[in-house]
Design an enzyme around this catalytic site. Structure first.
Site, PDB file in Angstrom:
ATOM      1  N   LYS A 174       0.859  -1.184   0.000  1.00 22.74           N
ATOM      2  CA  LYS A 174       0.000   0.000   0.000  1.00 22.74           C
ATOM      3  C   LYS A 174       0.896   1.235   0.000  1.00 22.74           C
ATOM      4  CE  LYS A 174      -3.721   1.859   2.873  1.00 22.74           C
ATOM      5  NZ  LYS A 174      -4.416   1.583   4.138  1.00 22.74           N
TER       6      LYS A 174
ATOM      7  N   CYS B 131       1.470  15.664  -5.595  1.00 21.78           N
ATOM      8  CA  CYS B 131       0.760  15.067  -6.725  1.00 21.78           C
ATOM      9  C   CYS B 131      -0.468  14.284  -6.274  1.00 21.78           C
ATOM     10  CB  CYS B 131       1.713  14.128  -7.470  1.00 21.78           C
ATOM     11  SG  CYS B 131       0.950  13.275  -8.849  1.00 21.78           S
TER      12      CYS B 131
ATOM     13  N   CYS C 164      -2.446  13.098  -9.144  1.00 19.37           N
ATOM     14  CA  CYS C 164      -2.823  12.435 -10.408  1.00 19.37           C
ATOM     15  C   CYS C 164      -1.991  11.173 -10.656  1.00 19.37           C
ATOM     16  CB  CYS C 164      -2.672  13.398 -11.583  1.00 19.37           C
ATOM     17  SG  CYS C 164      -0.966  13.767 -12.043  1.00 19.37           S
TER      18      CYS C 164
ATOM     19  N   CYS D 179       4.438  17.355  -6.875  1.00 15.20           N
ATOM     20  CA  CYS D 179       3.807  17.681  -8.152  1.00 15.20           C
ATOM     21  C   CYS D 179       4.824  18.320  -9.090  1.00 15.20           C
ATOM     22  CB  CYS D 179       2.647  18.647  -7.913  1.00 15.20           C
ATOM     23  SG  CYS D 179       1.869  19.221  -9.425  1.00 15.20           S
TER      24      CYS D 179
ATOM     25  N   HIS E  34      -0.239  16.914 -14.248  1.00 17.36           N
ATOM     26  CA  HIS E  34      -1.702  16.880 -14.297  1.00 17.36           C
ATOM     27  C   HIS E  34      -2.261  17.763 -15.418  1.00 17.36           C
ATOM     28  CE1 HIS E  34      -0.672  20.251 -11.627  1.00 17.36           C
ATOM     29  NE2 HIS E  34      -1.752  20.823 -12.133  1.00 17.36           N
TER      30      HIS E  34
END
Length: 111
Positions: A60, A78, A80, A89, A93
């Site tokens: 996970k 991030c 996306c 990020c 995206h």
């Protein structure tokens, strides 16, 4: 992960979504206001992986950030799963949103 409801809302008119099929029908035994039959919506979502390649060896993927230890006043993370600098990020995206019509953006953590 994209919610099933957003998929339904985006493609309700044609009844088919990229990740599932939406069908509507009327039940003879269930009536709504004024004796008219109620519309019943069935949604079936296909199992599609949202994480194509980030740390697949882990059971996970979970990332934690202690906000008081941030070096910048604003940090973008991030959401996306397409960033080359994940979990930070890198603006990936924007390309994803143009290609898919999605509207995902980063998570901003402020000090």
């Amino acid at each position: 992960m994209e919610s099933v409801l957003s998929q339904v809302g985006a493609s309700f008119c044609n009844g088919i979504t990229p990740r599932g099929v939406v069908s509507t029908h009327f039940k003879a035994s269930s009536f709504g206001v004024g004796g008219r039959p109620r519309r019943v919506m069935l949604v079936k979502a296909e199992a599609v992986s949202i994480n194509p390649d980030i740390r697949k060896s882990e059971e996970k993927v979970v990332d934690s950030v202690v906000v008081t230890e941030l070096s910048k006043p604003v940090n973008a993370y991030c959401r996306c799963w397409r960033s080359g600098t994940f979990p930070l990020c890198d603006g990936s995206h924007v390309k994803h949103n143009k290609a898919t019509g999605d509207n995902v953006g980063p998570l901003l953590l402020k000090k």
